[in-house]
Design a protein around this motif. Sequence first.
Motif, short mmCIF file in Angstrom:
data_model
loop_
_atom_site.label_atom_id
_atom_site.label_comp_id
_atom_site.label_asym_id
_atom_site.label_seq_id
_atom_site.Cartn_x
_atom_site.Cartn_y
_atom_site.Cartn_z
N GLU A 1 0.80 -1.23 0.00
CA GLU A 1 0.00 0.00 0.00
C GLU A 1 0.83 1.27 0.00
O GLU A 1 0.30 2.34 -0.25
N VAL A 2 2.11 1.18 0.32
CA VAL A 2 2.97 2.38 0.32
C VAL A 2 3.08 2.90 -1.10
O VAL A 2 3.42 2.15 -2.02
N ASN A 3 2.79 4.18 -1.30
CA ASN A 3 2.79 4.71 -2.66
C ASN A 3 3.60 6.00 -2.81
O ASN A 3 3.47 6.71 -3.79
N THR A 4 4.42 6.31 -1.82
CA THR A 4 5.30 7.47 -1.97
C THR A 4 6.75 7.04 -1.83
O THR A 4 7.08 6.14 -1.04
N THR A 5 7.62 7.69 -2.57
CA THR A 5 9.03 7.31 -2.59
C THR A 5 9.68 7.50 -1.23
O THR A 5 10.49 6.67 -0.79
N SER A 6 9.33 8.58 -0.57
CA SER A 6 9.99 8.88 0.72
C SER A 6 9.71 7.79 1.75
O SER A 6 10.62 7.34 2.46
N VAL A 7 8.45 7.34 1.83
CA VAL A 7 8.11 6.28 2.77
C VAL A 7 8.82 4.98 2.39
O VAL A 7 9.35 4.27 3.25
N ALA A 8 8.84 4.69 1.10
CA ALA A 8 9.48 3.46 0.62
C ALA A 8 10.96 3.45 1.01
O ALA A 8 11.48 2.42 1.47
N GLN A 9 11.63 4.57 0.84
CA GLN A 9 13.06 4.64 1.17
C GLN A 9 13.29 4.46 2.67
O GLN A 9 14.22 3.77 3.09
#
Length: 1361
Positions: free
Chosen positions: A244-252
Amino acid sequence: MLPSVAASTPSILIQRWPGRSLNLEQPSFPQPLTSVRSSLRSHRFLSLPSSSLVPSSTAGKFLFCGTVAAIHAFESPVEVGSPSFLVKWHHQHHRCRSSARGCADEDEFKLLLGHSTNLELHPSLVKAFNMANISITNILEKMTGKDKDYRYMATSDLLNELNKEGFKSDSDLEMKLTSAVLQQLEDAAGDVSGLAVKCLAPLVKKISEDRILEMANKLCDKLLNGKDQHRDIASIALKTIVSEVNTTSVAQRILASFGPQLIEGITNPGKSTEIKCECLDILGDMLQRFGNLMTKDAHEELLSALLSQLGSNQASVRKKSILCIASLASSLSDDLLAKATFEVVQLLKSKNIKPELTRTNIQMIGALSRSVGYRFGPHLGDSVPLLINYCMTASESDEELREYSLQALESFLLRCPRDISPYCDDILNLTMEYLSYDPNFTDNMEEDTDDEGDDEEEDDESANEYTDDEDASWKVRRAAAKCLQAIIMSRPEMLIKLYYEACEACPKLIERFKEREENVKMDVFNTFIELLRQTGNVTKGQVDIDESRQVVIPFPRWLLNQEVPKIVKSVNRQLREKSVKTKVGAFSVLKELVVVLPNCLAEHIGSLVSGIEKALSDKSSTSNLKIEALVFTRLVMASHSPSVFHPYIKALSSPVLSAVGERYYKVTAEALRVCGELVRVLRPNFETSTLDFKPYINPIYNAILARLANQDQDQEVKECAISCISLVISTFGDNLQRDLPACLPILVDRMGNEITRLTAVKAFAVIANSPLRIDLSCVLEQVVSELTAFLRKANRALRQATLGTLNSLVVAYGGQITSSAYEVIIVELSTLISEADLHMTALALELCCTMMTDRISSQSVGLTVRHKVLPQALILIRSSLLQGQALQALQRFFASLVHSANTSFDALLDSLLSSAKPSPQSGGLAKQALYSIAQCVAVLCLAAGDQKCASTVEMLKGILKDDSSMNSAKQHLALLCLGEIGRRKDLSMHVHIENIVIESFQSPFEEIKSAASYALGNIAVGNLSKYLPFILDQIDNQQKKQYLLLHSLKEVIARHSIDQTGQSEFQESNVEKILNLLFNHCESDEEGVRNVVAECLGKIALIEPKKLVPALKERTASPTAFTRATVVVAVKYSIVERPEKIDEILYPEFSTFLMLIKDSDRHVRRAAVLALSTAAHNKPNLIKGLLPELLPLLYDQTVIKKELIRTVDLGPFKHVVDDGLELRKAAFECVDTLLDGCLDQMNPSSFIVPYLISGLGDHYDVKMPCHLILSKLADKCPSAVLAVLDSLVDPLEKTINHKPKADAVKQEVDRNEDMIRSALRAIASISRISGGDYSLKFKMLMNNILNTASLAEKYNFVRSE
């Protein structure tokens, strides 16, 4: 009294309204906040502080508090408190109060409205906020209750709240929510914890990054260190968060935070196998989505950790490690990929490794190639020999090792088609060996006899087949079949080898139809079907035997034809098996065989009939089997001579007619289509008949009529029944005269139904075209009336079909149709004649001609046509778009009109000539329009008779004799008219006409000179013996007029090269003199002269090939580049679609001309490329044998050559000129043509990289053919495209995102739009390839297209084309 509000100007003033009490306790209006906000703004509500009188600078916002009124901006002063004011105020206030509950707090609501947070809100709004928070708080309290049902319902309520679009939360609420959901994950009740997992998906999107990270870390800790019973749910929860994570910052942050924890869980020897597997699963999901966000160092660390797990003692850990490394590989750099591959290969080279680890490493190699595609190519040199060796040397019991090796080789073939080329022969031999690998079973089926009637014995045989549950050799055979299929799909150039030479894949595949394992048998069928499909693809339009040289050419289709008896014998055996799946596969093979080789089963129909009959009649047959059997029966009947089926009509008709009565609509529809073919077979011609068809008429008619009369059935069945009954009536109508009065009204009724209308219209066309002249008197008037009404409908297909049907009805039943009906039809037709739809126009004019021909005696018809249709025709003739079928129909229209009643030839001629006059609105006519008028004038004159024709010619001569320069438009048309008349009729009786025409060569207007040249050539066509010597003499004596005279000569030669009569007539003229004259002009400095000379030489070569081919070949060695280019272009003009006697003479000499593709002069090279392209399109057999040598030379012409780029100094600025552009464009267009007819001689992979990729980034003119090539390759050679998909994305993305300059003219903008659409078509073709999702770059490109409104609209449009 309340103060009034002045609103006389745009700046509206509002006075303070002290302490006014209003009843706010009204029902609320629950709506999403966005809806309320847009609604209020649309009403131009104002918001103002309550302290003072303020101008309205904040239009579009609103505010409610105890002492502030928000009012509508009325156009005139209103009194606050008036009824209209109160209604508006109440309504909007309560809507706002409802929506306030969606905000996290009061401050957020105020800021949302555009105000500072120091304003006081009305208590009812404060209450709305509190209610929202109270609701969540109540839910969270219930989630901690002891009752499982309460907890379940509370969690369900929370899920509903989280899914609401307007849900907001503050930091305190976020903490409570995450804690509650994490707690529920550990709930003892499985359904509660399951709901908690579902809550995670919306929750991740509604909370801050810190909270997401906190949750993930807690879950990760539970996974690694928690209780065993909570491990599974923690793993599922983590996977949900990752997905569900859809932003680059959260993914990193997630990668950085718990990536190392997962690696620790994988590599820690103290962790259980289950924990390692869960960690590998989650890590695989993370890498699949965010692998490209990791740094190179992180990649290296992770790769080392994962590679170490390939040596684990646990098979499940090894398997999941393979998947994880494959997910990581797509984002690895080339050096890390090389490192991974090297380590795995080194392990494979080691002889001390355990067998299970060897199998794991082979699986790893295959997974890497599937993940990275063409990037694995450089490592094939180490991998392929190892895999082949393992396959050959593995122990007899190690079937899995062979299976994995073959699967890896299959992946190499599909994803690295260029680099695998050196190993293809070895892999092919390997697959052929293991296709029949069955060490535990010996079979003596080769000794099978042709006794195909003993069904019972065959059934017993299949029932008592050898079975062994422990036997896994079938996996090897299946892998070998799929590997062979990969070779067939990706290597069209190896097709002949698959039929021919030592390998003989085709016969061995046919032999393997006897495979005892059903799933493997299906793969064998699919592989053979792919072989048939590729045979059809690469040999379209080719002949198999060159009759002129009496040499059998080993084309794949011819070789396939030799195998047909074996195929039929083997398939017949499969049709007698008990398995339905096997029978469906067998019919699929037969279907594809008939498509590729029509008429190949003529001698084998008898042996197949019993299989068809059994498939349709057997109680065990499924609908799918019946459909396959019926489709094959229809295809085979359509592609073979009817007489072939006559002995088997009785056996076939009964089960087919039974299938018409089936309940499943798809079976019924297909059975009706077969009935249509059966009708044609029963009575192929109406003169003589070798078969007594009468016994079959009534059963067929009754079966179809039952379906036709039934209204309550699927549309497809209705349409098939209508089509089929029309065939029955048109074929057997003379034997159904008593039944027609009952059947025809049903068809008329179907015309009234919008769903079946189109099919019914076409059905009446079929009946009207029957040579039996079916009696339609009972319905004719109604049918004509209905059809006339259809001409007004918007449905284009319906109008088109209606025109065709009316035409057929007028031809067959014109005498029975009344004049008034004709007049109504003509009135409707006049509205259809327009340049906007030329096809419809042609059909309408054809119908007009038919009616005028049929109703010569009727004055009213001619009058109506003249008043209604003629004006439209005269408008149409001025169109520059008029050509082809519509132009021919218009010519016939004028020819018919001159014969109709009360129509004057002179009036028609005047109308035509007047239509050529320039109009004040549009100016002069286009060149094409003048040619159209001239052709219609010529046809009109010839139709009117010799006298009218002669007087017209004299009139036209008179126009030419007028020297007035003001008369140029008339002279231009007069010359074109003389040319068109002269081409159709000998004008030698008009003395000195040639001198009058040639005098126009002196005109100061270029268009008149060109028209005079055209006229002189066409007049010469009408009388060659008189006018050709005149033209040749003029060429010799009139140096200044040579170009125009050569054009005249070209007209003569081109017209006479078309047919045998013209060729024989031309041979009698002085060909030698013409040739000398043309060869003398080969070196002309004028490109126009050289082009005309080349066309003349090419057309003469069709007439006198024995003289021309050697003469042209001799001049290929000329020191003058112009001469070399001219003779190659001449050869291009001599290659036409129809068979010609030059083909045999040109074949052995063609390479001499085409090898000029490596000439030093770019003009000569371009001429050779164009000749090759023409040959590939018209006569591919001429160049097949030359392609191995020509293709590298052709590809070289697609490269940008810096020596052909020059800079021209234009003073204020410099202009770059690319002299190689036209050559590159021609080369790519040639490749595009070769893909259609010579695919079996090409290796697409060696062309795509680097040539096609270079072209995709080239000039606009080069990109367009490259996009077409890419679309064709995606369709015909998908594996070659998939192998290099990542490298194709960049140039395509650059093209679709290209923006023209701000000062670009409209033409440049339009060209850019065309280029974007062209690129999107190529992308749409790639998206249809199975496996395109493996490319991360391509997925990102597709997301970019679909998320960009302008691109998405264009993309959807090209997809629907």
